[in-house]
Design a protein around this motif. Structure first.
Motif, short mmCIF file in Angstrom:
data_model
loop_
_atom_site.label_atom_id
_atom_site.label_comp_id
_atom_site.label_asym_id
_atom_site.label_seq_id
_atom_site.Cartn_x
_atom_site.Cartn_y
_atom_site.Cartn_z
N ASN A 49 0.89 -1.19 -0.03
CA ASN A 49 -0.07 -0.19 -0.09
C ASN A 49 0.99 1.24 -0.03
N HIS A 140 -14.59 1.34 15.50
CA HIS A 140 -14.83 0.45 14.29
C HIS A 140 -14.56 1.04 12.80
N PHE A 141 -13.43 0.64 12.55
CA PHE A 141 -12.93 1.14 11.27
C PHE A 141 -13.60 0.47 10.19
N PRO A 144 -11.49 -0.59 2.92
CA PRO A 144 -10.14 -0.55 3.46
C PRO A 144 -9.70 0.32 4.17
N PRO A 146 -7.01 2.30 4.96
CA PRO A 146 -6.27 3.49 4.67
C PRO A 146 -7.18 4.55 3.72
N MET A 148 -11.14 4.57 3.70
CA MET A 148 -12.48 4.85 4.20
C MET A 148 -12.34 5.93 5.65
N ASN A 190 -23.48 -2.07 10.36
CA ASN A 190 -23.92 -3.37 9.99
C ASN A 190 -25.25 -3.91 10.00
N MET A 194 -25.48 -5.02 6.38
CA MET A 194 -25.37 -6.53 6.28
C MET A 194 -26.84 -7.19 5.66
N PRO A 225 -20.33 1.78 -5.08
CA PRO A 225 -18.90 1.44 -5.66
C PRO A 225 -18.71 -0.14 -6.04
N MET A 226 -19.24 -0.88 -5.28
CA MET A 226 -18.93 -2.49 -5.56
C MET A 226 -20.57 -3.02 -5.29
N LEU A 231 -18.70 -7.05 -2.46
CA LEU A 231 -18.61 -6.35 -1.35
C LEU A 231 -18.43 -7.36 -0.18
N PHE A 234 -15.22 -9.05 -0.49
CA PHE A 234 -14.35 -8.30 -0.01
C PHE A 234 -14.19 -8.18 1.50
N ILE A 235 -15.42 -7.91 2.14
CA ILE A 235 -15.40 -7.97 3.77
C ILE A 235 -15.08 -9.54 4.26
C1 LIG Z 1 -17.95 -5.23 7.63
C2 LIG Z 1 -17.81 -3.91 8.28
O1 LIG Z 1 -17.79 -4.17 9.59
C3 LIG Z 1 -17.78 -2.59 7.80
C4 LIG Z 1 -17.11 -2.49 6.51
O2 LIG Z 1 -16.07 -2.13 6.54
S1 LIG Z 1 -18.26 -2.60 5.25
C5 LIG Z 1 -17.23 -2.12 3.69
C6 LIG Z 1 -17.19 -0.83 3.76
N1 LIG Z 1 -16.19 -0.51 2.48
C7 LIG Z 1 -16.96 -0.46 1.33
O3 LIG Z 1 -18.27 -0.47 1.26
C8 LIG Z 1 -16.05 -0.13 0.22
C9 LIG Z 1 -16.76 -0.12 -0.92
N2 LIG Z 1 -15.94 0.00 -2.35
C10 LIG Z 1 -15.23 1.10 -2.74
O4 LIG Z 1 -15.53 2.19 -1.94
C11 LIG Z 1 -14.14 1.10 -3.58
O5 LIG Z 1 -14.46 0.13 -4.37
C12 LIG Z 1 -12.68 1.03 -3.10
C13 LIG Z 1 -12.31 2.30 -2.15
C14 LIG Z 1 -12.37 -0.21 -2.40
C15 LIG Z 1 -11.74 0.92 -4.46
O6 LIG Z 1 -11.92 2.14 -5.10
P1 LIG Z 1 -11.96 2.27 -6.98
O7 LIG Z 1 -12.09 3.46 -7.10
O8 LIG Z 1 -12.75 1.05 -7.37
O9 LIG Z 1 -10.35 1.62 -6.79
P2 LIG Z 1 -9.31 2.54 -7.14
O10 LIG Z 1 -9.19 3.64 -8.08
O11 LIG Z 1 -8.15 1.24 -7.54
O12 LIG Z 1 -8.80 3.02 -5.65
C16 LIG Z 1 -9.11 4.01 -5.13
C17 LIG Z 1 -7.88 4.46 -4.14
O13 LIG Z 1 -8.27 3.56 -3.10
C18 LIG Z 1 -7.10 2.89 -2.73
N3 LIG Z 1 -7.16 1.26 -2.64
C19 LIG Z 1 -8.01 0.59 -2.97
N4 LIG Z 1 -7.99 -0.59 -2.55
C20 LIG Z 1 -7.32 -0.57 -1.59
C21 LIG Z 1 -6.75 -1.32 -0.28
N5 LIG Z 1 -7.64 -2.62 -0.28
N6 LIG Z 1 -6.17 -0.87 0.60
C22 LIG Z 1 -5.58 0.37 0.64
N7 LIG Z 1 -5.91 1.19 -0.48
C23 LIG Z 1 -6.76 0.73 -1.29
C24 LIG Z 1 -6.11 2.97 -4.08
O14 LIG Z 1 -4.71 2.83 -3.94
C25 LIG Z 1 -6.58 4.35 -4.54
O15 LIG Z 1 -5.66 5.22 -3.81
P3 LIG Z 1 -5.80 6.70 -4.41
O16 LIG Z 1 -6.74 7.31 -4.58
O17 LIG Z 1 -4.73 7.37 -3.52
O18 LIG Z 1 -4.85 6.69 -5.73
#
Ligand SMILES: CC(=O)CC(=O)SCCNC(=O)CCNC(=O)[C@H](O)C(C)(C)COP(=O)(O)OP(=O)(O)OC[C@H]1O[C@@H](n2cnc3c(N)ncnc32)[C@H](O)[C@@H]1OP(=O)(O)O
Ligand SMILES: NC(=O)C1=CN([C@@H]2O[C@H](COP(=O)(O)OP(=O)(O)OC[C@H]3O[C@@H](n4cnc5c(N)ncnc54)[C@H](OP(=O)(O)O)[C@@H]3O)[C@@H](O)[C@H]2O)C=CC1
Length: 283
Positions: A49, A140-141, A144, A146, A148, A190, A194, A225-226, A231, A234-235
């Motif tokens: 990263n 609760h972060f 990803p 770095p 969100m 969640n 969820m 976004p996803m 998603l 991913f989780i």
């Molecule tokens: C389960 C729980 O308790 C709670 C939760 O967390 S629920 C999940 C919450 N998260 C979500 O809903 C995520 C939904 N997805 C997204 O927001 C986006 O798809 C995403 C941010 C993951 C990727 O975004 P994208 O625009 O498709 O991809 P991309 O252009 O490659 O990445 C955007 C930025 O994120 C960074 N990034 C993407 N994936 C990353 C990862 N896994 N780790 C670190 N950085 C990441 C990239 O490096 C890029 O950074 P810059 O802007 O500095 O260049």
């Protein structure tokens, strides 16, 4: 008391992300897991990263080295004796978290705050495992880490106001936005997210549409976004199932029953991106 030294427990996708953002903001961090191999995997992710940020010109190479030098590997909870804050991000299982908090309470200095990154489990119940429930809090972060901005901050029944304030302040230092919520199953994030993911899995299970179609509807139609199945992968499908079980048990309401397809995938070891296969396949 200013927080300087932090231990993050669990070097999985969340723990390594939390360790990264803490180190980037100047905190020294012990990244703890059961095995040195898992910590190595977590550190590799952090290096990847940070390396990407350097390539994009968003981070100086020196800053990357400084950040990495602030993170030490730890396979012993005894290292918590040196920290001001522990952020636990091990697996979403109450028995595992209860055991960790019982042990931490005996090791960490009296002033140390014990936070959990749990997605859904009761903070009050975790706090009751310790003799310092006033110093236990939910931090609760989102994944990803770095990227969100949100950190849900959850008070247990006994959490002290000063502890809430310190964690709120630290969240801002990490360049994130704290949002206060109360201690109910799944908190806010969640409780809402969820059931949507679970419903998407039922939609697939009942043959309403293909996985790609379900994801496309939510991406293109609702601007998510996803898609929800991407998603979920991913989780982590194990984490999704644990959260649904917590909602189901915590509210005693059948509307939260986990989809049988979700259970089946978890039993098969199809945990999503982290295991290479979930609703989709990953190399
Ligand atoms: C389960 C729980 O308790 C709670 C939760 O967390 S629920 C999940 C919450 N998260 C979500 O809903 C995520 C939904 N997805 C997204 O927001 C986006 O798809 C995403 C941010 C993951 C990727 O975004 P994208 O625009 O498709 O991809 P991309 O252009 O490659 O990445 C955007 C930025 O994120 C960074 N990034 C993407 N994936 C990353 C990862 N896994 N780790 C670190 N950085 C990441 C990239 O490096 C890029 O950074 P810059 O802007 O500095 O260049
Ligand atoms: N995934 C997500 O999107 C989000 C998850 N969370 C929460 O964060 C926590 C971690 O989730 P996530 O990072 O996705 O999970 P992962 O499965 O990626 O990582 C969990 C890590 O914890 C380790 N672990 C298990 N038990 C212990 C223990 N007793 N002591 C130290 N380490 C241990 C695991 O090791 P091993 O593999 O060897 O068992 C693994 O390395 C969960 O509570 C989850 O609900 C919160 C927000 C978002």
């Amino acid at each position: 008391m200013a927080i300087k030294n932090v231990m993050v427990i669990g070097a999985g996708q969340m723990g390594s992300g939390i360790a990264q953002v803490c180190a980037q903001s100047g905190y020294t961090v012990f990244l703890n897991d059961l095995s040195a191999d898992q910590i190595e995997r977590g550190l590799k992710g952090i290096k990847k990263n940070l390396g990407r940020a350097v390539e994009k010109g968003k981070l100086e190479a020196d800053a990357m080295e400084e950040t990495l030098s602030r993170i030490s590997a730890s396979t012993s909870l005894e290292d918590a004796a040196e920290v001001d804050l522990v952020i636990e991000a091990a697996v979403e299982n109450i028995a595992v978290k209860a055991d960790i908090f019982r042990k931490l309470d005996k090791i960490a200095p009296a002033h140390a705050i014990l936070a959990t990154n749990t997605s859904s489990l009761p903070i009050t119940e975790i706090a009751a495992e310790t003799d310092r429930p006033e110093k236990v809090i939910g931090m609760h972060f989102m994944n990803p880490v770095p990227v969100m901005k949100l950190v849900e901050i959850i008070r247990g029944l006994a959490t002290a106001d000063e502890v809430y304030k310190e964690i709120e302040e630290m969240t801002r230092v990490l360049n994130k936005v704290p949002v206060e919520v109360n201690d109910f199953p799944g908190f806010v994030s969640n409780r809402i997210l969820m059931p949507m993911i679970n419903e998407a899995i039922y939609t697939l299970y009942e043959g309403v549409a293909s996985k790609e179609a379900i994801d496309d509807v939510m991406k293109l139609g609702m601007n998510h976004p996803m898609g929800p199945l991407t998603l979920a992968d991913f989780i982590g499908l194990d984490t999704c199932l644990y959260i649904m079980e917590t909602l189901y048990e915590g509210f005693g309401d059948s509307k939260y029953r986990p989809c049988p397809l979700l259970r089946k995938y978890v039993k098969a070891g199809w945990l999503g991106k982290k295991s290479g296969r979930g609703f989709y396949e990953y190399q």
